[in-house]
Write an enzyme that holds these catalytic residues in place. Structure first.
Site, PDB file in Angstrom:
ATOM      1  N   GLY A 213       0.833  -1.196   0.000  1.00 24.16           N
ATOM      2  CA  GLY A 213       0.000   0.000   0.000  1.00 24.16           C
ATOM      3  C   GLY A 213       0.860   1.234   0.000  1.00 24.16           C
TER       4      GLY A 213
ATOM      5  N   SER B 136       1.589   3.085   2.381  1.00 27.53           N
ATOM      6  CA  SER B 136       2.448   3.230   3.549  1.00 27.53           C
ATOM      7  C   SER B 136       3.564   2.196   3.599  1.00 27.53           C
ATOM      8  CB  SER B 136       1.602   3.162   4.815  1.00 27.53           C
ATOM      9  OG  SER B 136       0.894   1.950   4.841  1.00 27.53           O
TER      10      SER B 136
ATOM     11  N   ASP C 205      -7.410   7.171   5.866  1.00 21.86           N
ATOM     12  CA  ASP C 205      -7.264   6.300   4.703  1.00 21.86           C
ATOM     13  C   ASP C 205      -8.188   5.092   4.793  1.00 21.86           C
ATOM     14  OD1 ASP C 205      -6.353   5.516   2.245  1.00 21.86           O
ATOM     15  OD2 ASP C 205      -4.418   4.767   2.946  1.00 21.86           O
TER      16      ASP C 205
END
Ligand SMILES: *[C@@H]1O[C@H](CO)[C@@H](O)[C@H](O)[C@H]1NC(C)=O
Ligand SMILES: *[C@@H]1O[C@H](CO)[C@@H](O)[C@H](O)[C@H]1NC(C)=O
Ligand SMILES: *[C@@H]1O[C@H](CO)[C@@H](O)[C@H](O)[C@H]1NC(C)=O
Ligand SMILES: *[C@@H]1O[C@H](CO)[C@@H](O)[C@H](O)[C@H]1NC(C)=O
Ligand SMILES: *[C@@H]1O[C@H](CO)[C@@H](O)[C@H](O)[C@H]1NC(C)=O
Ligand SMILES: *[C@@H]1O[C@H](CO)[C@@H](O)[C@H](O)[C@H]1NC(C)=O
Length: 767
Positions: free
Chosen positions: A491, A493, A606
């Site tokens: 993702g 992150s 998110d």
């Protein structure tokens, strides 16, 4: 035959002038009725009347039995409209239309072509004829809650009960003559599936044109398409004068009879069920029905209260505070309460074979996902709330255990030392720098105060009393993940790898963070403290971390059933409606906890299906929360790196407005709509008008065609409408108009009414 003659004789005795009857039966154009004078048209036998009857501070238009002391309504026009005032009038107009006029407003009663004449027939049928004498409209084709002799309920049609004896509007139950040949009773607004049924004639498979018929002798029976009798529901031949079949407001359908000659009242000849607690949904969610002197009474689960005390249908909610499931020493904060002899809908997520009820009780207590368990004959069925269709009867050997808050529960964290921790309630992009300053200030302050100890990289971070996060070295995690071999997700992150700790006993997910802002150990650890202190059934648990040189890794519990995105967007994997409802509720609960219930408010920033993971029981848990601040660096510099995913991002991010919890509400709204429809929020492979989910949903909502959103799936229409309305409220452009997560949850659960959502003004502004 004999009884027909008898009936005729009695009716003749009852009626006065035969000549007057015939005239009365032919209603010509230009006739009218008003509630106060000339209020109805009689049938020739003077038994039935079509016209105004008084109820609820006004008048309804309908058909009633007038020839007996106790006026009995058998049909009502526009039953869901408010009653009309005494100034209203019904006109059979010169163009042959039947119109109800109220203060300048006109309402068509019979949506038919123009009629030449009308007649209230002896059977109780009100008909309109054309000039050839053919029937163009008849009340028998549009039954409300009653069937009269000679009237037929054809395949696909249903009777719906009234709200109460004094309110003819649509009530809670229906009797449906199904196209599969079965005659079935359900609560209103549920799919025609066995789950909801509480009476069935058992004639399914007998053809697609089975009809329900009632004759002049009280014989209730089913005919198939070529007219053969396939089932007798009552035997008939009772020798009474008058019969009617009605689905009563309590959900049971009954055959009534009346002897005209006597001043008696209606008596019951037959009932679909002897148990007045049988109709499903008589009591709302988390409530169960008990018979007291043959009267049904609804009670709440132990430690639950009615949402609206005077309204059983409103259901019950906990009167204790939902708390974290287990405390620091692993002991649970709940106890089990027992309810004997009750039956509930089996909506279990897991069934165990256990010898004793104590085992079942214990099994539920130890499982954080379990909120109630049903034990019967060695099987222990674990369930989540809400429970439905509960009823108690002594012949039932089931035992229900419900998890309730123990009275000893006292809110943890009252001794919070770290209360002054980063308490960022609303993050503004513009004021980000200020906040960073404040944070540094707090940290420096604390450093001075406590001579903040440099935490060794191998030691545990004592985040709060009892919540210890394990610290790993990079090498350890390399071993845990077998050299970062199995990638299970990627993702914005970072990348996630599968691993195992505790000698391979526990599967974990290791997330390698990229582009971490919090270079300093302390900032990083401070964020971890916030995350580490969260405990909620619908949040993925953080177990440990690694802070080794430049490496920043997080170790989470492993979720074996993938992400919500996998489920929703993979053909064949899509969860059923009930499961999707559960997911929507669980995600909302998780976000509510982050926003309002944990010690430090966390804005997720998110929320998206990829960040919602499913555990082994397919219970939804939110992941990646609390990372917003760790990764916020990008946001100050450029908008390309906005944390949040295109399509799920609230418009205020783009407008440099302050970002509050309402940004999560927006993202949740998009996820909710995706969950309802099992599709991505933007999908150009679909026809153009369907490509943008928000637009498509609003279009269907406005057009009253919500069924289109779920294809041919059978869903509870009321639930669907509720979910869609909540979704539309959540995705409004204006953050202050969006509901809070608390409100979202109440609306989803049906505890509060949902106003009609306004049109989302500019759909595309967010993209
Ligand atoms: C009803 O009355 C009208 C005129 O009043 C007449 O033309 C018509 O034939 C009558 N219809 C019936 C069914 O008697
Ligand atoms: C009635 O219809 C069924 C088909 O729906 C047929 O098989 C049966 O022979 C018919 N019975 C009679 C008596 O016509
Ligand atoms: C349906 O069944 C009824 C009664 O058995 C019969 O009168 C009617 O003609 C049938 N309708 C069709 C379309 O087959
Ligand atoms: C229903 O009852 C009638 C007599 O009223 C009988 O002739 C018929 O066979 C019965 N039908 C069934 C399916 O039992
Ligand atoms: C029915 O009651 C009315 C008044 O309530 C009375 O006049 C009449 O005689 C009674 N008829 C019978 C058959 O009891
Ligand atoms: C009772 O509650 C139900 C569900 O919340 C609602 O639909 C219904 O209108 C309420 N009835 C009354 C009389 O308030």
């Amino acid at each position: 035959m004999a009884s027909t003659t008898l009936l005729f004789l009695l009716l003749s005795a009852f009626c006065v002038a035969a000549a007057a009857q015939q005239r009365g039966s032919n209603i010509s154009r230009g006739s009218s009725l008003t509630p106060t004078s000339n209020s109805f048209w009689l049938s020739p036998n003077r038994l039935y009347a079509f016209g105004f009857y008084k109820q609820r501070d006004g008048y309804y238009l309908g058909i009633f039995v007038d020839g007996i002391p106790q006026k009995t309504v058998v049909w009502t026009a526009n039953r869901d409209d408010s009653p009309v005032p005494s100034t209203a009038a019904l006109h059979f107009t010169s163009e042959g239309r039947l119109r109800l006029q109220t203060q300048g407003q006109q309402k068509e009663i019979a949506n038919s072509a123009s009629a030449s004449s009308a007649s209230m027939l002896n059977s109780g049928n009100f008909v309109l004829y054309n000039s050839d004498g053919d029937i163009v409209w008849q009340s028998f084709d549009l039954p409300t809650d009653t069937l009269l002799p000679g009237q037929r309920l054809s395949a696909g049609k249903e009777l719906i009960c009234s709200m109460s004896e004094t309110n003819p509007s649509t009530g809670l139950f229906r009797l449906k003559m199904q196209n599969d040949g079965n005659l079935v009773q359900y609560p209103v607004e549920t799919p025609d599936t066995a789950t909801y049924a509480y009476y069935a004639s058992g004639t399914d498979g007998k053809g697609d044109n089975v009809t329900l018929n009632l004759d002049d002798e009280g014989h209730l029976y089913l005919l198939n398409t070529n007219g053969s009798n396939i089932k007798n529901i009552t035997d008939g031949g009772y020798n009474k004068n008058l019969y009617r079949l009605r689905i009563d407001p309590d959900g049971i359908f009954r055959l009534y009879s009346h002897d005209l000659g006597q001043n008696g009242s209606w008596s019951i000849l037959w009932s679909s069920s002897a148990n007045k607690c049988a109709p499903k949904g008589l009591c709302g969610l988390n409530a169960f029905c008990v018979l007291l002197d043959d009267r049904p009474v609804c009670n709440c689960l132990p430690e639950f209260n009615f949402v609206v005390a005077s309204n059983w249908s409103s259901g019950c909610i906990r009167n204790f505070e939902e708390d974290i499931c287990k405390s620091k020493d692993g002991s649970t904060k709940y106890t089990m309460s027992t309810l004997d002899n009750t039956w509930w809908e089996d909506a279990s997520y897991s069934t165990l074979s256990l010898p004793t009820q104590e085992d079942c009780e214990q099994a539920c207590l130890e499982d954080c996902n379990c909120e109630a368990a049903l034990f019967e004959d060695g099987s222990c069925k674990k369930q989540r709330l809400p429970l439905r269709f509960g009823r108690r009867s002594l012949s039932n050997s089931n035992i229900l255990f419900v998890k309730v808050g123990s009275t000893e529960v006292s809110r943890q964290g009252s001794k919070k030392e770290l209360r002054t921790d980063i308490l960022v309630i609303s993050i503004s992009l513009a004021s980000f720098a200020l906040i960073i300053l404040a944070i540094s200030g707090v940290l420096i302050h604390r450093k001075n105060l406590w001579a903040y100890k440099k935490i060794s990289e191998t030691g545990n971070v004592g985040l709060t009393e009892g919540v210890a996060l394990r610290s790993f070295t990079y090498m350890e995690l390399e071993k845990v993940t077998n050299g970062f071999k199995e990638e299970i997700g990627k993702g914005a992150s970072g990348t996630v790898y599968k691993g195992a700790i505790s000698n391979g006993q526990r599967i974990v997910a290791v997330k390698k963070l990229e582009k971490v802002f919090a270079e300093g150990q302390r900032e990083f650890q401070n964020e971890l403290k916030v995350i580490g202190r969260t405990h909620h059934r619908n949040l993925v648990r953080l177990l440990g971390y690694c802070l080794d040189g430049p490496n920043r890794l997080l170790v989470y519990e492993y979720m074996s059933n993938g992400s919500l995105a996998d489920l929703l967007f993979t053909a064949g994997k899509q969860p059923c409606w009930i499961e999707r409802m559960g997911i929507a509720l669980n995600v909302a609960r998780g976000i509510l906890y982050l926003h309002e219930e944990c010690e430090t408010q966390i804005i997720h920033c998110d929320i998206k299906p990829q960040n919602i993971l499913m555990d082994e029981y397919r219970c939804a848990k939110i992941s990646d929360f609390g990372l917003a601040k760790l990764l916020m660096h990008d946001q100050t510099n450029t908008f390309t790196g906005i944390r949040g995913t295109r399509g799920y991002v609230a418009p205020e991010w783009h407008r440099k407005l302050p970002v509050t919890v309402k940004a999560d509400v927006y993202s949740y709204g998009i996820v909710l709509l995706e969950t309802i429809c099992c599709r991505k929020n933007v999908d150009w492979s679909l026809p153009e008008e369907e490509a943008i989910l928000e637009e498509w949903v609003y279009h269907c909502f406005e057009a009253g065609e919500l069924g289109k959103l779920v294809g041919d799936e059978e869903v509870d229409k009321r639930q669907l409408e509720r979910m869609v309305k909540v979704g539309l409220w959540c995705i409004l452009d204006e953050p202050s108009l969006r509901p809070s997560m608390k409100k979202v949850l109440l609306m989803l659960e049906g505890t509060v009414d949902i106003p009609v959502p306004p049109s989302p003004v500019s759909f595309l502004s967010a993209i």
